[in-house]
Design an enzyme around this catalytic site. Structure first.
Site: not given
Length: 267
Positions: A93, A216, A245
């Site tokens: 991220s 997802d 994530h």
């Protein structure tokens, strides 16, 4: 506890093993603790490090310097002082943005490879970039909720991170890590990271890259990973079908094996 002194700010890190350096960089409001299923595995073969960025996790809660560019400069000092040459940077991220900004400022000469987990080259929905997580109203709402209802915001964010809801124990430690970061700091870095756009800079990351996304798409669309795989000079894409994530937590065995295989493939 191992700490790295930046002068007025100490970065907490965990280090295990010997060999090629593999440095894990966490996401916004997170910490190195999220890689707890990676440290034991990778330390059998590599010098494995999980770093807490400034004011995150167990690092010093300093009120200033909360930009991606500063985090990248912190990383440079860390790599140089620990003499980490030929490092593999594993960014998750926001950690990917720290890698891209590091390369923007300092080049990739010290690096051997990068693993880029679940991050778009920009989180903002620019007119020519529909794959970002935020437009201006959504960003303003998030900033306001961080200041007025942070605990509820954190719980909602946790629900977006996983394909399947985590158990109560996992949800609690994740909540505890997220809410370590003061609201003012959390808002500052969210705003700064959201308005970054690394699309023009991707060509500067010339070392081999492994792009990892979860199928997802509650936070990051697979199309963003496909874009990175096309635009980075030397990259391939892995899609984790049972993940959102956090593929390294949701499918840790496959994640560890795939990344280990990637590192072993480096010349």
């Amino acid at each position: 506890m191992p700490r790295f002194d930046l002068g007025g700010c100490e970065l907490y890190f965990e280090e295990r093993g010997r060999g090629r350096p593999v440095v894990f960089l966490h996401g916004v409001w997170m910490s190195g603790r999220f890689f707890r299923r990676q440290l034991p595995y990778f330390s059998a073969s590599y010098r494995t490090i999980a770093l807490d960025l400034r004011a995150h996790g167990r690092s010093t809660e300093v009120p200033s310097g909360h930009t991606i560019a500063t985090y990248a400069r912190d990383l440079r000092v860390f790599l140089e002082r620990l003499e980490l040459e030929g490092a593999v940077l594993v960014g998750w991220s926001m950690g990917c943005m720290v890698i891209w900004d590091y390369v923007k400022q300092f080049g990739d000469g010290r690096l051997a490879a990068a693993v880029l987990i679940e991050q778009s080259p920009s989180d903002f929905r620019w007119p020519d970039w529909p794959l970002g997580a935020f437009d201006l109203p959504a960003l303003a709402e998030a900033m306001a909720r961080l200041q007025t209802d942070r605990d509820a915001f954190a719980r909602d964010f946790i629900s977006l991170m996983f394909k399947r809801p985590p158990g109560d124990a996992d949800r609690q430690w994740i909540f505890d890590e997220i809410t370590r970061v003061q609201e003012s700091i959390a808002g500052s870095i969210l705003f700064n990271q959201t308005l970054q756009d690394y699309r023009p800079l991707l060509g500067r990351l010339t070392v081999p890259s492994l792009v990892v996304v979860g199928r997802d798409e509650k936070l990051v669309p697979v199309a963003a990973g496909e874009y990175l795989a096309r635009r980075l000079p030397d990259a391939r894409l892995l899609v984790f079908e049972e993940s959102g994530h956090c593929p390294f937590l949701e499918e840790p065995d496959r994640f560890n094996e795939e990344v280990h295989r990637f590192i072993q493939s480096l010349s």
